[in-house]
Each structure stands twice: as structure tokens, then as C-alpha cells.
Design a protein around this motif. Sequence first.
Motif, PDB file in Angstrom:
ATOM      1  N   PRO A   1       0.795  -1.240   0.000  1.00  0.00           N
ATOM      2  CA  PRO A   1       0.000   0.000   0.000  1.00  0.00           C
ATOM      3  C   PRO A   1       0.827   1.290   0.000  1.00  0.00           C
ATOM      4  O   PRO A   1       0.257   2.365  -0.085  1.00  0.00           O
ATOM      5  CB  PRO A   1      -0.792  -0.105   1.312  1.00  0.00           C
ATOM      6  N   TYR A   2       2.140   1.181   0.062  1.00  0.00           N
ATOM      7  CA  TYR A   2       2.940   2.381   0.342  1.00  0.00           C
ATOM      8  C   TYR A   2       3.357   3.174  -0.892  1.00  0.00           C
ATOM      9  O   TYR A   2       3.417   4.397  -0.870  1.00  0.00           O
ATOM     10  CB  TYR A   2       4.190   2.006   1.152  1.00  0.00           C
TER      11      TYR A   2
ATOM     12  N   GLY B   1       1.571   6.154  -1.993  1.00  0.00           N
ATOM     13  CA  GLY B   1       0.452   6.108  -1.059  1.00  0.00           C
ATOM     14  C   GLY B   1       0.140   7.454  -0.428  1.00  0.00           C
ATOM     15  O   GLY B   1       0.941   8.380  -0.457  1.00  0.00           O
TER      16      GLY B   1
ATOM     17  N   LYS C   1       0.204   5.125   5.475  1.00  0.00           N
ATOM     18  CA  LYS C   1       0.894   4.718   4.239  1.00  0.00           C
ATOM     19  C   LYS C   1       2.092   5.594   3.900  1.00  0.00           C
ATOM     20  O   LYS C   1       3.093   5.103   3.378  1.00  0.00           O
ATOM     21  CB  LYS C   1      -0.080   4.719   3.076  1.00  0.00           C
TER      22      LYS C   1
END
Length: 371
Positions: free
Chosen positions: A160-161, A164, A169
Motif C-alpha cells: 500500500p505504500y 500512497g 501509508k
Amino acid sequence: MATSSSAELSKAVKQQYMDLPQGDKVQIMYVWIDGTGEGLRCKTRTLDSEPKCIEELPEWNFDGSSTYQSEGSNSDMYLIPSAMFRDPFRKDPNKLVLCEVLKYNRKPAETNLRLTCNKVMDMVENQVPWFGMEQEYTILGTDGHPFGWPNNGFPGPQGPYYCGVGSDKAYGRDIVEAHYKACLYAGVMICGTNAEVMPAQWEFQVGPCEGISMGDHLWAARFILHRVCEDFGVVASFDPKPIPGNWNGAGCHTNFSTKEMREEGGLKAIEESIERLGKRHSYHIRAYDPKGGLDNARRLTGHHETSNIHEFSAGVANRGASIRIPRTVGQEKKGYFEDRRPSANCDPYAVTEAIIRTCLLSEEGDEPVNY
Ligand code: ADP
Ligand code: MN
Ligand code: MN
Ligand code: MN
């Protein structure tokens, strides 16, 4: 009160002094690369008027025995002003000045790779070589732990980063935003930023820059990043694999084109360059980190969007290859290509020089490296 970092000092009190007028005087911060080939050093002097060009700046010197650059008995080193930027910390009319380092005998210091890079760039000036470098880095606390990571253990797995948004995140965006503005103010050719795959890892891009200015602008951007991080009480790391295991490393992808490559049908020239690069893989690996390939050996594993350090490969839109041709370049049959091998802590003067020597000066020959 024990104060561990300058970030803990009152910035409001500091501002009272920073707002004071400075008369006709100008503060010039001289910046140079130390004996590690990675570390930056700086010191300041006052000039009586604002310099308008690099030629107006005096040479200076420093104690090389304190920067891993000489022995104490013959320690004076020369600072030769090479590129000037506006100072985003002290603001106008003050300057940041990137310097080349010469030894007592006026020969370049071991880690001054700008001198030969500059000569090589002069030889190919008519081909108008452009570079763009994507600098990845990791934000750490002063304890060396990645910023925002739990004290014990790890954040959730990667996914998710990258690019993000949100507190869970994006770890440390304040640094990225402050650095971006500071670079724009300074006149550094920064062209973008993004959050990376590993949390607390980020990227900024510099370019396109012609010839020697690539190295100048990337080093200036790195200096500004370290200085911004100092204000916030964190540390920027350019280690190519800060966290071993299933976490992405940090590189410095280097994008390259010539006038011919950018014109109609330039893909042919791009392919010719890639063919030359394929015959000199080890030579490039040696030039792409400050330890001749040892640092990159931790990063270029063939996993986590990297190629294997022992193999050369190239492909359109292939992020697991040594060289990637961006998809739009493949479609338009002109543009540039990306060398994904340089390590985050590479010296951009060494990287850009190696690319020119192989691709444009048609130098040949390779010797295997033990990494
Ligand atoms: P990526 O898709 O690999 O993440 P980025 O957008 O992060 O790409 O970076 C692209 C880089 O390519 C930038 O540094 C930019 O300056 C550079 N670049 C763009 N066009 C050219 C060109 N014609 N020649 C050389 N470099 C270029
Ligand atoms: Mn990128
Ligand atoms: Mn990246
Ligand atoms: Mn890239």
C-alpha cells in the motif's frame, strides 16, 4: 536538559535572529564531497558583495586530515567553486556553492570524480547528452531505525505504500515537501517526487540535465535533503539496502538520451547504446556504487524490481531488467532509456561518465568484478 538533536531547539527563537538584516554582506556555504565519496561537508565564509557567477567566487581550503582526505602532515586541500545555487536556508542573497577538491599538489582528490567527468562531457557536447536521475532514499530516526516504523517489529508488508497517501501509508511527507520547495528555490532541476514501495522510503527526480550539470544538481539536491532532515531531527540514508529481507532497496535509476535519440527514429541509436552497454556490464557495476559493486551486491538480487548483479538484460517496460526502455519510447520510437543499476549512494559523476564512455565514445573492454 539533555538535547540530542538540533531539531529540538526552538525554531521560533532561531527565527528572531534569522530575520535580522545582514547589511551588504553575503554568506557563502562551500559544499564538497569528503573522502568516503558519499559524505558531504560544508563551511561558510562572508563575502562583501553578491557573486553573480562562479568565477567571482574565491578558491578556499580546508583540513583534509579531518575528512578522510589527507594525512595531518600535508593536510591543506583546495576548494574550487564549481556550481552555484541560491541558499534556501539562509535565503537571498546567500549562496550554496558546490566545490571540487584538489590536493596540495593541485591534483584532484581521490573522491573528486567531477574533473574527468567534465572532460568527457566536453568531448561529446555536440551530441547534447541529457540525464535524469531518480534518487531513492530512506528516512531514519537518529537511532537508525526507519522513520515511523514500530519500535519493535515491522510495519505491514509492502503493497500500500508506493505513491500512497494517508498516515498509515506515507511516512514522513513533511521532509519530502520541504525538500522539494527548497530545491526549487535553490534552482536545482528537481522534476518530481513519489513515495516508494518500502514505507519511509521516497524518491525525487532531477533532470533532464545536460552533461556535467547532472552531477552538480544531484549532489546539491542531496545536500539540501541532509540539511532539511537535520531541521526535522531525522536522517536521510542512501544505503542501497537499508533493511535486509523482503523490503525494497534504494537505487538511483539513470535516464539518458542524446539529441539523435530524441529525434525521429531515435530508437535505433538507443538500441545501439544498449548493445554497447551489454558488452561492458562489469565496468558499469564497478562505477555504480562507491565500493565498486559491493554495495549494489546487497541490492541487485533479481528480486524487488531489480536485475541480478551478475547478468545484463534489457527490455521495453521491464522493471526487472538492467536497462528499461519506457513503453512510450518504444511506441514513439524515440526518446531515452533508463539504466536501473546505479545504487542510491552512487556518485553521479562516475555514473554519467561511464555511460558516455561506453555509449558515445565507444570504449570497449571489460573485466569481471568479484562481488
Ligand atoms: P520511472 O517511471 O522510471 O519511475 P520517473 O518519472 O521517476 O520514471 O523519472 C524519469 C526521469 O527521466 C526523470 O529524472 C526525467 O528528468 C528523466 N528524463 C525524461 N526525459 C528524458 C530524456 N529525454 N533524456 C534523459 N532523461 C530524461
Ligand atoms: Mn521513478
Ligand atoms: Mn523508484
Ligand atoms: Mn525508474
